[in-house]
Design a protein around this motif. Structure first.
Motif, PDB file in Angstrom:
ATOM      1  N   PRO A 145      25.711  12.098  -9.442  1.00  0.00           N
ATOM      2  CA  PRO A 145      27.111  12.559  -9.388  1.00  0.00           C
ATOM      3  C   PRO A 145      27.954  11.956 -10.519  1.00  0.00           C
ATOM      4  O   PRO A 145      28.973  12.521 -10.883  1.00  0.00           O
ATOM      5  N   ASN A 146      27.478  10.835 -11.082  1.00  0.00           N
ATOM      6  CA  ASN A 146      28.252  10.173 -12.136  1.00  0.00           C
ATOM      7  C   ASN A 146      27.803  10.507 -13.548  1.00  0.00           C
ATOM      8  O   ASN A 146      28.173   9.831 -14.498  1.00  0.00           O
ATOM      9  N   GLY A 147      26.944  11.521 -13.681  1.00  0.00           N
ATOM     10  CA  GLY A 147      26.545  11.781 -15.064  1.00  0.00           C
ATOM     11  C   GLY A 147      25.366  12.704 -15.122  1.00  0.00           C
ATOM     12  O   GLY A 147      25.177  13.565 -14.269  1.00  0.00           O
ATOM     13  N   LYS A 148      24.559  12.521 -16.154  1.00  0.00           N
ATOM     14  CA  LYS A 148      23.418  13.388 -16.380  1.00  0.00           C
ATOM     15  C   LYS A 148      22.216  12.879 -15.597  1.00  0.00           C
ATOM     16  O   LYS A 148      22.182  11.762 -15.122  1.00  0.00           O
ATOM     17  N   GLY A 149      21.208  13.731 -15.515  1.00  0.00           N
ATOM     18  CA  GLY A 149      19.942  13.291 -14.942  1.00  0.00           C
ATOM     19  C   GLY A 149      19.932  13.244 -13.424  1.00  0.00           C
ATOM     20  O   GLY A 149      20.837  13.756 -12.769  1.00  0.00           O
ATOM     21  N   VAL A 150      18.888  12.644 -12.900  1.00  0.00           N
ATOM     22  CA  VAL A 150      18.698  12.602 -11.456  1.00  0.00           C
ATOM     23  C   VAL A 150      18.578  11.163 -10.973  1.00  0.00           C
ATOM     24  O   VAL A 150      18.141  10.287 -11.706  1.00  0.00           O
ATOM     25  N   ILE A 151      18.986  10.956  -9.743  1.00  0.00           N
ATOM     26  CA  ILE A 151      18.830   9.639  -9.122  1.00  0.00           C
ATOM     27  C   ILE A 151      18.109   9.815  -7.780  1.00  0.00           C
ATOM     28  O   ILE A 151      17.988  10.914  -7.273  1.00  0.00           O
ATOM     29  N   VAL A 152      17.637   8.701  -7.245  1.00  0.00           N
ATOM     30  CA  VAL A 152      16.981   8.746  -5.942  1.00  0.00           C
ATOM     31  C   VAL A 152      18.049   8.999  -4.872  1.00  0.00           C
ATOM     32  O   VAL A 152      19.093   8.346  -4.866  1.00  0.00           O
ATOM     33  N   ASP A 153      17.781   9.956  -4.003  1.00  0.00           N
ATOM     34  CA  ASP A 153      18.723  10.272  -2.930  1.00  0.00           C
ATOM     35  C   ASP A 153      18.638   9.178  -1.866  1.00  0.00           C
ATOM     36  O   ASP A 153      17.617   9.044  -1.190  1.00  0.00           O
ATOM     37  N   PRO A 154      19.709   8.386  -1.720  1.00  0.00           N
ATOM     38  CA  PRO A 154      19.618   7.257  -0.765  1.00  0.00           C
ATOM     39  C   PRO A 154      19.407   7.715   0.687  1.00  0.00           C
ATOM     40  O   PRO A 154      18.919   6.951   1.510  1.00  0.00           O
ATOM     41  N   ASP A 155      19.767   8.963   0.983  1.00  0.00           N
ATOM     42  CA  ASP A 155      19.576   9.481   2.347  1.00  0.00           C
ATOM     43  C   ASP A 155      18.134   9.866   2.632  1.00  0.00           C
ATOM     44  O   ASP A 155      17.787  10.158   3.775  1.00  0.00           O
ATOM     45  N   ALA A 156      17.307   9.903   1.585  1.00  0.00           N
ATOM     46  CA  ALA A 156      15.934  10.371   1.766  1.00  0.00           C
ATOM     47  C   ALA A 156      14.963   9.195   1.793  1.00  0.00           C
ATOM     48  O   ALA A 156      13.944   9.178   1.113  1.00  0.00           O
ATOM     49  N   ARG A 157      15.295   8.206   2.559  1.00  0.00           N
ATOM     50  CA  ARG A 157      14.416   7.034   2.682  1.00  0.00           C
ATOM     51  C   ARG A 157      13.376   7.298   3.770  1.00  0.00           C
ATOM     52  O   ARG A 157      13.694   7.798   4.835  1.00  0.00           O
ATOM     53  N   LEU A 158      12.122   6.984   3.480  1.00  0.00           N
ATOM     54  CA  LEU A 158      11.059   7.167   4.469  1.00  0.00           C
ATOM     55  C   LEU A 158      11.205   6.141   5.585  1.00  0.00           C
ATOM     56  O   LEU A 158      11.577   4.992   5.325  1.00  0.00           O
ATOM     57  N   GLU A 159      10.899   6.552   6.795  1.00  0.00           N
ATOM     58  CA  GLU A 159      10.941   5.603   7.899  1.00  0.00           C
ATOM     59  C   GLU A 159       9.923   4.491   7.684  1.00  0.00           C
ATOM     60  O   GLU A 159      10.230   3.313   7.835  1.00  0.00           O
ATOM     61  N   GLU A 160       8.704   4.900   7.336  1.00  0.00           N
ATOM     62  CA  GLU A 160       7.701   3.891   6.986  1.00  0.00           C
ATOM     63  C   GLU A 160       7.251   4.150   5.552  1.00  0.00           C
ATOM     64  O   GLU A 160       6.919   5.278   5.203  1.00  0.00           O
ATOM     65  N   GLU A 161       7.238   3.109   4.744  1.00  0.00           N
ATOM     66  CA  GLU A 161       6.817   3.274   3.358  1.00  0.00           C
ATOM     67  C   GLU A 161       5.355   3.705   3.290  1.00  0.00           C
ATOM     68  O   GLU A 161       4.545   3.374   4.153  1.00  0.00           O
ATOM     69  N   LEU A 162       5.032   4.425   2.208  1.00  0.00           N
ATOM     70  CA  LEU A 162       3.661   4.875   1.985  1.00  0.00           C
ATOM     71  C   LEU A 162       3.139   4.210   0.714  1.00  0.00           C
ATOM     72  O   LEU A 162       3.872   4.030  -0.255  1.00  0.00           O
ATOM     73  N   ILE A 163       1.852   3.862   0.748  1.00  0.00           N
ATOM     74  CA  ILE A 163       1.227   3.177  -0.375  1.00  0.00           C
ATOM     75  C   ILE A 163       0.289   4.159  -1.069  1.00  0.00           C
ATOM     76  O   ILE A 163      -0.420   4.904  -0.409  1.00  0.00           O
ATOM     77  N   ILE A 164       0.309   4.185  -2.393  1.00  0.00           N
ATOM     78  CA  ILE A 164      -0.706   4.976  -3.091  1.00  0.00           C
ATOM     79  C   ILE A 164      -2.036   4.246  -2.925  1.00  0.00           C
ATOM     80  O   ILE A 164      -2.128   3.050  -3.213  1.00  0.00           O
ATOM     81  N   ARG A 165      -3.064   4.965  -2.454  1.00  0.00           N
ATOM     82  CA  ARG A 165      -4.315   4.311  -2.060  1.00  0.00           C
ATOM     83  C   ARG A 165      -4.864   3.396  -3.156  1.00  0.00           C
ATOM     84  O   ARG A 165      -5.055   3.838  -4.288  1.00  0.00           O
ATOM     85  N   PRO A 166      -5.134   2.125  -2.815  1.00  0.00           N
ATOM     86  CA  PRO A 166      -5.866   1.261  -3.734  1.00  0.00           C
ATOM     87  C   PRO A 166      -7.371   1.418  -3.473  1.00  0.00           C
ATOM     88  O   PRO A 166      -8.206   1.102  -4.304  1.00  0.00           O
ATOM     89  N   THR A 167      -7.712   1.935  -2.311  1.00  0.00           N
ATOM     90  CA  THR A 167      -9.050   2.233  -1.803  1.00  0.00           C
ATOM     91  C   THR A 167      -8.782   2.838  -0.433  1.00  0.00           C
ATOM     92  O   THR A 167      -7.700   2.637   0.115  1.00  0.00           O
ATOM     93  N   SER A 168      -9.741   3.612   0.116  1.00  0.00           N
ATOM     94  CA  SER A 168      -9.354   4.453   1.264  1.00  0.00           C
ATOM     95  C   SER A 168      -9.957   4.084   2.611  1.00  0.00           C
ATOM     96  O   SER A 168      -9.900   4.863   3.552  1.00  0.00           O
ATOM     97  N   GLU A 169     -10.540   2.906   2.745  1.00  0.00           N
ATOM     98  CA  GLU A 169     -11.138   2.539   4.041  1.00  0.00           C
ATOM     99  C   GLU A 169     -10.195   2.796   5.201  1.00  0.00           C
ATOM    100  O   GLU A 169     -10.592   3.333   6.243  1.00  0.00           O
TER     101      GLU A 169
END
Ligand SMILES: [Zn+2]
Ligand SMILES: [Zn+2]
Lengths: 491, 491
Positions: free
Chosen positions: B101-125
């Motif tokens: 809202p303050n300029g160009k480009g995009v920012i992270v939408d603070p309302d779109a926070r995940l309830e539980e964070e997700l990790i990019i798999r370091p391995t999939s066990e």
């Protein structure tokens, strides 16, 4: 046999979900919107990949791999692209977890915040053109013809296995050219490859054409697509090929020196198909008994079920069946001899019907005496008793016949479900009672397209390449039109 | 020819980086620690994948695909696993961007926070065992023999192309078994497949053995590995296969009813190799002129360079060369006839040397008269003139000879660089002047292992499977020991 699927007539959407899960193609995972592709489903995807990869390589493309993560700022560089892709996407903000000082488990380490957030690629134009910038100086560096097999992520709110998932697998081709003409030829070549694959391997007839401006890929000057018709009469976009003009070259400042020694921006295309094709394959051909797979993509093309009570009976049957297996394999036909003893033949019959195995052979004591075998076709569910002698040749021809027959059935269905409409009233009425493709005149404006979409939920699927010229008037506004376009409700 | 690489003797590490980039294998991307695998590098990786995938399928494994993202809480479920993997990893916290809202480009939408964070798999066990829970009820559902080809991410602070990158490509096998014995057999089978591949295709001799407890995979009861020796005398772990016992089954509550009708936890293995193998391949064989590729993994096995001035000379050469190309292709040999006219033969010679093409043919006017062709071997840099007649048979045998010769050279190097050491003083002295594998007695304790690592930077690479029994005493503590273990500095 117990009915395991909801019937199509009862609830088409439920039938599809049941089938994908019961046939062991895929299932939902613990992560919202992300699917697990099970071995049987993945085996079909691998067959698709192998054919497509071969076609890409035959036409001079090479595979490469680009990063999963894209700096947030890259998305903003191409104005239309950011509108289309920088919204619902997975954002990486931190790079470390730590033990929770207040209890069990781990929490995000607040000190490990990234300076710039990274986005899990929803598509890779931006990171790839940022890379191409360093690869291209002169016309001698062109064309670049690269494809990537990768996972991508778009944060979809309503997901359905294969058809719309947050994470999906796909291939994305990204090519760079010295001239507009060459880029246009590439764009068309790739939609033709997709169409050949859909019709020749998936046995799914497709309409090939151009998207309207409204439906174009974000950042493209033109989007070509193939559109298939599902059994519920809804359209499914099965593949797209985009002419990107110089948009991404300008956004990422990718210039080259041409043969005349002048600088110019590079011309681009991108094109892709995804695991969505799995959804199209399932929905195009399958029935209330389960999958119907075209032989060219079936992981198991022939299954052989022995019917016996005692071990020694099985041994005798195997003496006849083993050579059939060997002869089929020698012809490159994938065959499974299911001699497992923990399931009854009836259970096996139902199981392989559910899994869409194109041809089933069954052999019992009487067949053994007579030198015969029972042969069943999955697509027609028909059975006949044939001689063991020469059955491998019979099957080889039959697989080809089934492949053609499945395609023809889908083509007949599409023909039947394609309706010319000349008034908007008729169009609206028809959409309430009938489904399928509707060919109608349209005035070529985004306004009219939008109005039709809002009022009927039907969208323009494409303007076919081989469209006949036909003078007419837009069914909505009465303005002049030179051709009919294809409307449908779509997945 | 201009020297394009730093020499190995000058700066081995720089030589490696130069080579990976100049030979068009890979490069760093705009995203810290993530690489772009370029088409030539990817073509080698595809050859590796094809061979390994074939070996996995021959031994009954099927491919599948599991989600990229893992719920944060999953990582904490297995106590050792969380210590090993839940630290440096990419964390997804939000699922939407918005216009700034303050300029160009995009920012992270603070309302779109995940309830539980997700990790990019370091391995999939974790995500896989959470899935297997629903697939396994009875011993009839076992074994499950699944492999996945995927990208994974570990947030490494110091990265090097192929050897250690934040994102890398790999395969990860995850199997479930009814008995401990079966799981152990699987663990060993897979390390044998890796070892066969490393020696038979990559031409890299490897030591096969068990990791010490300290070096085990986080969550494993036993880790088997293959260890290769690079030209700088440092060890590189090229593949691992883990016996996971019932740890993950217990963490994710995966029980089954066995044949006797009793409930038990399922037994597990996991095993993987990654694009790190590309680094091993490059470092094991290459020289100051560029890559030396074993013929079995070379994307181009034979290159043919015509030497001519005028177009009509090329036409005459092509009359002889085209049939050679056809005959080589008929033998399944990949051949490139480089008749491009924008580069001189000298440039081409250097280029294909850099790219490690095993055999080069060159033909000029005099060869044409004499019915000969110049044949050069990349591994020895030797040249000879041979008759065109029968050259395809000669080359077929030569490719095999080169494959064996490269392996033998690496094996001789390893033999030369393997030293038995009996005192800790000698060990420390040697490590300052010499590199390679050191075979020494060790008392079997983590304390001594840790002390050696801290004082010398050498680690125990493995306890070889085929180790000779030998009575001795630990070189550090003097406690009794029954075998020597393998020490080295490692990548
Ligand atoms: Zn279309
Ligand atoms: Zn080891």
């Amino acid at each position: 046999m117990a009915k395991v699927l909801t019937s199509r007539s009862e609830n088409y959407s439920q039938w599809y979900n049941d089938l994908v899960i019961k046939a062991d193609l895929a299932e939902n995972s613990a992560v919202r919107g992300c699917m697990v592709i099970k071995p049987y489903g993945y085996a079909i995807w691998e067959k698709m990949q192998a054919v497509l990869d071969g076609k890409f390589k035959e036409t001079g493309h090479q595979n490469a791999y680009f990063p999963l993560l894209i700096p947030k700022s890259f998305l903003s560089k191409e104005a239309d692209h950011v509108e289309g892709f920088a919204k619902e996407c997975a954002v990486v903000t931190h790079y470390r977890l730590m033990n929770d000082p207040n209890g069990k488990g781990v929490i995000v380490d607040p000190d490990a915040r990234l300076e710039e957030e990274l986005i899990i690629r929803p598509t890779s134009e931006t990171i790839i053109w940022n890379t191409y910038k360093n690869w291209i100086q002169s016309y001698r560096d062109l064309p670049i013809l690269i494809n990537q097999w990768a996972n991508v992520m778009r944060w979809e709110m309503r997901t359905r296995l294969f058809l719309r998932t947050a994470e999906f697998l796909w291939q994305e081709g990204h090519t760079a050219h010295a001239t507009k003409e060459e880029a246009l030829v590439e764009t068309e070549q790739m939609i033709n490859i997709y169409s050949d694959f859909a019709e020749g391997w998936m046995a799914v007839p497709v309409l090939k054409g151009t998207k309207t401006e409204t439906e174009r890929f974000a950042g493209a000057l033109d989007t070509y697509c193939i559109e298939a018709l599902m059994q519920d009469g809804k359209a499914l976009q099965a593949g797209t090929s985009h002419f990107l003009g110089q948009n991404f070259a300008k956004a990422f400042d990718v210039k080259f020196t041409n043969k005349e020694g002048k600088e110019d921006y590079v011309w681009a295309t991108s094109w892709g198909v995804s695991t969505r094709l799995m959804g199209a394959l399932v929905m195009a051909h399958s029935d209330d008994q389960g999958l119907v797979l075209p032989p060219k993509l079936a992981p198991i093309q022939v299954v052989i079920v022995p019917i016996y009570r005692k071990e020694e009976e099985l041994a005798k049957l195997a003496e006849v069946i083993d050579p059939i297996v060997a002869k089929l394999k020698a012809k490159g036909i994938s065959v499974k001899f299911d001699d497992s003893d923990n399931r009854k033949p009836g259970w096996k019959f139902a199981e392989y019907e559910l899994k869409g195995v194109p041809v089933r052979l069954a052999m019992g004591a009487r067949d053994l005496e007579n030198g015969t075998v029972e042969l069943a076709r999955r697509d027609t569910l028909s059975k006949e008793t044939v001689a063991v002698e020469g059955v491998e040749d019979l099957i080889e021809n039959l697989l080809e016949e089934i492949q053609n027959s499945i395609f023809q059935k889908a083509l007949d269905f599409r023909t039947e479900k394609t309706t010319k409409v000349d008034s908007y009233d008729e169009f609206k009425d028809l959409l309430e009672t009938k489904t399928g493709f509707f060919l109608a005149h349209w005035d070529g404006t985004a306004e009219t397209e939008e109005r039709i979409k809002n009022e009927t939920k039907a969208t323009i699927r494409c303007i076919p390449f081989d469209n006949e010229e036909e003078e007419g008037v837009c069914m909505v506004t009465g303005k002049p039109s030179k051709q009919r376009v294809v409307f449908a409700k779509a997945y």
